[in-house]
Design a protein around this motif. Structure first.
Motif, PDB file in Angstrom:
ATOM      1  N   SER A   1       0.847  -1.190   0.000  1.00 22.99           N
ATOM      2  CA  SER A   1       0.000   0.000   0.000  1.00 22.99           C
ATOM      3  C   SER A   1       0.876   1.232   0.000  1.00 22.99           C
ATOM      4  O   SER A   1       1.942   1.245   0.595  1.00 22.99           O
ATOM      5  N   GLY A   2       0.433   2.249  -0.695  1.00 23.13           N
ATOM      6  CA  GLY A   2       1.149   3.523  -0.717  1.00 23.13           C
ATOM      7  C   GLY A   2       2.476   3.449  -1.473  1.00 23.13           C
ATOM      8  O   GLY A   2       2.938   2.385  -1.859  1.00 23.13           O
ATOM      9  N   GLY A   3       3.049   4.607  -1.672  1.00 19.92           N
ATOM     10  CA  GLY A   3       4.357   4.674  -2.311  1.00 19.92           C
ATOM     11  C   GLY A   3       4.279   4.636  -3.823  1.00 19.92           C
ATOM     12  O   GLY A   3       3.208   4.576  -4.415  1.00 19.92           O
ATOM     13  N   SER A   4       5.456   4.683  -4.429  1.00 16.63           N
ATOM     14  CA  SER A   4       5.532   4.652  -5.888  1.00 16.63           C
ATOM     15  C   SER A   4       5.213   3.251  -6.381  1.00 16.63           C
ATOM     16  O   SER A   4       5.897   2.292  -6.040  1.00 16.63           O
ATOM     17  N   ALA A   5       4.185   3.130  -7.159  1.00 10.04           N
ATOM     18  CA  ALA A   5       3.743   1.809  -7.600  1.00 10.04           C
ATOM     19  C   ALA A   5       4.835   1.092  -8.380  1.00 10.04           C
ATOM     20  O   ALA A   5       5.029  -0.110  -8.221  1.00 10.04           O
ATOM     21  N   LEU A   6       5.544   1.833  -9.190  1.00  8.15           N
ATOM     22  CA  LEU A   6       6.589   1.210  -9.997  1.00  8.15           C
ATOM     23  C   LEU A   6       7.643   0.570  -9.079  1.00  8.15           C
ATOM     24  O   LEU A   6       8.029  -0.585  -9.246  1.00  8.15           O
ATOM     25  N   LEU A   7       8.071   1.341  -8.097  1.00  6.94           N
ATOM     26  CA  LEU A   7       9.073   0.840  -7.154  1.00  6.94           C
ATOM     27  C   LEU A   7       8.522  -0.338  -6.358  1.00  6.94           C
ATOM     28  O   LEU A   7       9.186  -1.364  -6.177  1.00  6.94           O
ATOM     29  N   LYS A   8       7.292  -0.196  -5.901  1.00  9.50           N
ATOM     30  CA  LYS A   8       6.672  -1.281  -5.141  1.00  9.50           C
ATOM     31  C   LYS A   8       6.642  -2.560  -5.978  1.00  9.50           C
ATOM     32  O   LYS A   8       6.855  -3.655  -5.468  1.00  9.50           O
ATOM     33  N   GLY A   9       6.383  -2.384  -7.252  1.00 10.15           N
ATOM     34  CA  GLY A   9       6.356  -3.539  -8.137  1.00 10.15           C
ATOM     35  C   GLY A   9       7.685  -4.274  -8.132  1.00 10.15           C
ATOM     36  O   GLY A   9       7.741  -5.493  -8.056  1.00 10.15           O
ATOM     37  N   ARG A  10       8.752  -3.507  -8.216  1.00  4.50           N
ATOM     38  CA  ARG A  10      10.088  -4.119  -8.172  1.00  4.50           C
ATOM     39  C   ARG A  10      10.275  -4.856  -6.864  1.00  4.50           C
ATOM     40  O   ARG A  10      10.687  -6.019  -6.838  1.00  4.50           O
ATOM     41  N   GLU A  11       9.997  -4.151  -5.794  1.00  6.45           N
ATOM     42  CA  GLU A  11      10.257  -4.712  -4.468  1.00  6.45           C
ATOM     43  C   GLU A  11       9.445  -5.979  -4.219  1.00  6.45           C
ATOM     44  O   GLU A  11       9.964  -6.984  -3.723  1.00  6.45           O
ATOM     45  N   MET A  12       8.184  -5.903  -4.583  1.00  5.89           N
ATOM     46  CA  MET A  12       7.320  -7.057  -4.344  1.00  5.89           C
ATOM     47  C   MET A  12       7.784  -8.251  -5.174  1.00  5.89           C
ATOM     48  O   MET A  12       7.779  -9.389  -4.718  1.00  5.89           O
ATOM     49  N   THR A  13       8.160  -7.940  -6.410  1.00  3.90           N
ATOM     50  CA  THR A  13       8.612  -9.012  -7.289  1.00  3.90           C
ATOM     51  C   THR A  13       9.852  -9.689  -6.705  1.00  3.90           C
ATOM     52  O   THR A  13       9.944 -10.916  -6.628  1.00  3.90           O
ATOM     53  N   GLU A  14      10.774  -8.849  -6.262  1.00  2.00           N
ATOM     54  CA  GLU A  14      11.971  -9.385  -5.641  1.00  2.00           C
ATOM     55  C   GLU A  14      11.601 -10.275  -4.455  1.00  2.00           C
ATOM     56  O   GLU A  14      12.090 -11.412  -4.327  1.00  2.00           O
ATOM     57  N   ALA A  15      10.729  -9.753  -3.617  1.00  2.00           N
ATOM     58  CA  ALA A  15      10.334 -10.501  -2.416  1.00  2.00           C
ATOM     59  C   ALA A  15       9.738 -11.854  -2.794  1.00  2.00           C
ATOM     60  O   ALA A  15      10.097 -12.897  -2.243  1.00  2.00           O
ATOM     61  N   VAL A  16       8.824 -11.828  -3.760  1.00  2.00           N
ATOM     62  CA  VAL A  16       8.158 -13.077  -4.149  1.00  2.00           C
ATOM     63  C   VAL A  16       9.153 -14.066  -4.743  1.00  2.00           C
ATOM     64  O   VAL A  16       9.168 -15.251  -4.384  1.00  2.00           O
ATOM     65  N   LEU A  17      10.020 -13.559  -5.615  1.00  2.00           N
ATOM     66  CA  LEU A  17      10.957 -14.479  -6.277  1.00  2.00           C
ATOM     67  C   LEU A  17      11.961 -15.071  -5.288  1.00  2.00           C
ATOM     68  O   LEU A  17      12.407 -16.200  -5.445  1.00  2.00           O
ATOM     69  N   LYS A  18      12.290 -14.277  -4.291  1.00  2.00           N
ATOM     70  CA  LYS A  18      13.206 -14.811  -3.267  1.00  2.00           C
ATOM     71  C   LYS A  18      12.499 -15.867  -2.437  1.00  2.00           C
ATOM     72  O   LYS A  18      13.066 -16.908  -2.092  1.00  2.00           O
ATOM     73  N   ARG A  19      11.256 -15.569  -2.098  1.00  2.00           N
ATOM     74  CA  ARG A  19      10.518 -16.453  -1.203  1.00  2.00           C
ATOM     75  C   ARG A  19      10.083 -17.727  -1.912  1.00  2.00           C
ATOM     76  O   ARG A  19      10.076 -18.811  -1.351  1.00  2.00           O
ATOM     77  N   SER A  20       9.671 -17.546  -3.167  1.00  2.00           N
ATOM     78  CA  SER A  20       9.153 -18.694  -3.918  1.00  2.00           C
ATOM     79  C   SER A  20       9.868 -18.773  -5.258  1.00  2.00           C
ATOM     80  O   SER A  20       9.315 -18.382  -6.290  1.00  2.00           O
ATOM     81  N   PRO A  21      11.071 -19.255  -5.253  1.00  2.00           N
ATOM     82  CA  PRO A  21      11.900 -19.217  -6.468  1.00  2.00           C
ATOM     83  C   PRO A  21      11.293 -20.008  -7.629  1.00  2.00           C
ATOM     84  O   PRO A  21      11.697 -19.822  -8.774  1.00  2.00           O
ATOM     85  N   ASP A  22      10.348 -20.862  -7.311  1.00  2.00           N
ATOM     86  CA  ASP A  22       9.830 -21.722  -8.374  1.00  2.00           C
ATOM     87  C   ASP A  22       8.565 -21.189  -9.040  1.00  2.00           C
ATOM     88  O   ASP A  22       7.988 -21.867  -9.880  1.00  2.00           O
ATOM     89  N   VAL A  23       8.087 -19.996  -8.682  1.00  2.00           N
ATOM     90  CA  VAL A  23       6.886 -19.488  -9.364  1.00  2.00           C
ATOM     91  C   VAL A  23       7.223 -19.234 -10.830  1.00  2.00           C
ATOM     92  O   VAL A  23       8.362 -18.887 -11.163  1.00  2.00           O
ATOM     93  N   ASP A  24       6.247 -19.436 -11.684  1.00  2.00           N
ATOM     94  CA  ASP A  24       6.511 -19.197 -13.097  1.00  2.00           C
ATOM     95  C   ASP A  24       5.603 -18.129 -13.693  1.00  2.00           C
ATOM     96  O   ASP A  24       5.665 -17.837 -14.876  1.00  2.00           O
ATOM     97  N   PHE A  25       4.744 -17.544 -12.838  1.00  2.00           N
ATOM     98  CA  PHE A  25       3.935 -16.436 -13.361  1.00  2.00           C
ATOM     99  C   PHE A  25       3.586 -15.447 -12.257  1.00  2.00           C
ATOM    100  O   PHE A  25       3.298 -15.842 -11.121  1.00  2.00           O
TER     101      PHE A  25
END
Lengths: 342, 342
Positions: free
Chosen positions: B228-252
């Motif tokens: 919530s809040g903040g620059s959506a573009l930046l949040k997108g990066r951060e969230m993506t990083e978080a998800v990929l680190k947490r669940s390296p096997d996601v494919d979408f």
DNA sequence: ACAGCGGCTGTTAGCGGTAACATAACCCGG
DNA sequence: CCGGGTTATGTTACCGCTAACAGCCGCTGT
């Protein structure tokens, strides 16, 4: 073309309805609903109850006519899709919040004629004040504003003569500053990429200041490219490509706004160009979007929130003791980011 | 807190001033200025001349009260910085342009209470119609709208029961469609990344539809991340990083909007991740910004312009013969872009 | 010549509230 | 027990404009 009740045939409610429902005079109802004057708790309750169950919504048109008071502030801006103005609006709304004043937005699409019309329409609602972007208006618009007898604040820009008050930055100075920083960093073959819009006076002033500083350093623009319409990000890519193809030796790209700057940056990165080594980049506005880019574009924030706040304060009369005619200059800070050599 | 003339001590002009200046009755002046009824060319000229030189601006407050006619249309939207709504507004303004109606915007910041207040304020100006984003409102807000006796159009969403008319898309269906496309492309370990805002009902409905289709295919979300809040573009990066680190096997990665999707895309590209081979991405809205990205994000346009147009047409009464209560469903198209395997 | 009509202008009465000024009811101390 | 000050409510006169209707004029057809 009449507008008969297409939907609800019931007459819409008036004070009289509430007054009859609660057994007091219209005046007392009016007092209760506005929290003005003394009303006993008992009647207050009865009135509020009646108003609530009837679903009464006061008629501000009548109220405004009778009281000669309108709680609206007209805000005239060129565009909503510019990223910049929504933030100015936020500053305005936040500040107006607890003054009982309410902003009403008009959009001009960068057309002076449209602006004149919008100002006319707005003034015909007799707002308590007007906030208008820019200092350039048609003569008629300027005359209307001056005649209106309400506080007028022209925002964004202070390079010129305001009708009444003004809050903004000097775009000439901003352009000059950026040029100086770029020159200091050692760049010499500098190109400008910006909007073609003849009415983007502020971008024009930035360019003027920019070229001014260049020529003081014995430089001139190595190339220039203009665009209009379309996706700014995409245009930024395209223009950058065009410039780099046409003038392969340029070492700096100065963009008139961050969106095209971001496009240019993405293009350079995709091409594997060394930024800021081989080519430096800079934009203008300090939009939030940049935070998400792979590299931080050099930019200058336009003090958008602050401009909104200060202009609203003037309208709200928070600068008591002054008679209007203030000019508040704000000073943008240069954010070097990662796209100018240190 | 009175508002005495801080600026111009002159009384503001009325019809009477123009009438005296031109030697005819106020009524005739009124007729001239509104182009209504018969007036001889000679007097018309004299009146216009007088009005012009005096700088008269009619008082719409008085006019509206007398004529029981207000040329305003209230438009209530959650936010201006969302990219989406400015475009809806464009559709509305363009359509209203030649009807004599004028949009007035109110912003709720995704707060139901704020929405209720804004609707109340708006209705108290007795507009000719209201366009409100979303189908979810407080009971009081819904009651006020229903009572107002004017056309009401709820926009963006049609998954629910409108007060009167509605124009929009089915977000449930949109989510479902996207899920089906993703599954058809062979992705199986799918994550969702979106807003945390409890009041973003439409994003929620898309997610519901999405999960629905997943479960029909025997799948469940592999991961989910909210912001919530903040620059959506930046949040997108951060969230993506978080998800990929947490669940390296996601494919979408299915994003609830294009801005965070763009952030995610930029992150993946920067990491050298194979898109759409190893990981596919999709967003929602079809914002113009995507055109400038290095790769086109899969998305679904939300028919924003069309929604604006159609809703304005309903208000303007261009659908004569109907008594309101229309529900117009629009159908977004899936734009596969370059981030879903073919 | 005169009723009748259309073109042009003025008069009157609100629209739905509120400011400003009554008015009525109540309270207090001397 | 009464003058004077609250407190609570009602009355009156608009705010600036427009709907509706009234009036006047000159022209037309018969």
């Amino acid at each position: 073309m009449t507008t008969p009740p297409r939907f609800d045939p019931r007459r819409t409610l008036t004070l009289r309805d509430v007054s009859e429902a609660s057994g007091v005079s219209e005046m007392t109802v009016s007092r209760v609903l506005r929290n003005r004057g003394d009303v006993s708790d008992a009647t207050r309750e009865r009135v509020l109850e009646a108003a609530r169950t009837l679903g009464y919504v006061p008629n501000k048109i009548a109220g405004a006519l009778a009281s000669q008071r309108v709680n609206l502030v007209g805000v005239i801006i060129p565009s909503l899709s510019n990223m910049v103005f929504p933030e100015v609006l936020t500053g305005i709304s936040d500040t107006l919040e607890d003054t009982g004043l309410q902003p009403v937005v008009g959009v001009t699409n960068y057309s002076p004629e449209r602006e004149e019309t919008v100002i006319y329409e707005m003034l015909s609602w007799r707002p308590s004040g007007m906030i208008v972007a820019g200092l350039e208006h048609t003569d008629a618009a300027r005359a209307m504003l001056a005649q209106a007898g309400i506080p007028i604040v022209e925002i964004m820009d202070i390079d010129g003569t305001p009708v009444d008050s003004a809050v903004g930055i000097s775009h000439r100075r901003a352009g000059r500053q950026m040029a100086e920083a770029i020159i200091a960093a050692g760049y010499r073959r500098i190109a400008f990429l910006g909007t073609m819009m003849p009415y983007d006076h502020r971008a024009k002033k930035r360019l003027e200041g920019f070229e001014d500083a260049l020529s003081k350093a014995g430089l001139t623009l190595a190339d220039r490219e203009f665009y209009s319409g379309g996706s700014a990000l995409l245009k930024g890519r395209e223009m950058t490509e065009a410039v780099l193809k046409r003038s392969p030796d340029v070492d700096f790209l100065y963009f008139s706004n961050d969106m095209i700057g971001a496009g240019g940056l993405l293009y350079c990165l995709a091409q594997g160009i060394d930024v800021p080594g081989k080519i430096g980049l800079a934009g203008f506005n300090g939009v939030e979007l940049l935070d998400g880019l792979p590299r931080r574009l050099a930019t200058m924030d336009a003090c958008r929130l602050e401009i909104g706040r200060r202009s609203a304060e003037i309208i709200a009369g928070k600068h008591e003791g002054t008679i209007g005619g203030e000019v508040i200059e704000l000073f943008p800070t240069l954010q070097p980011g990662d796209t100018i050599r240190r």
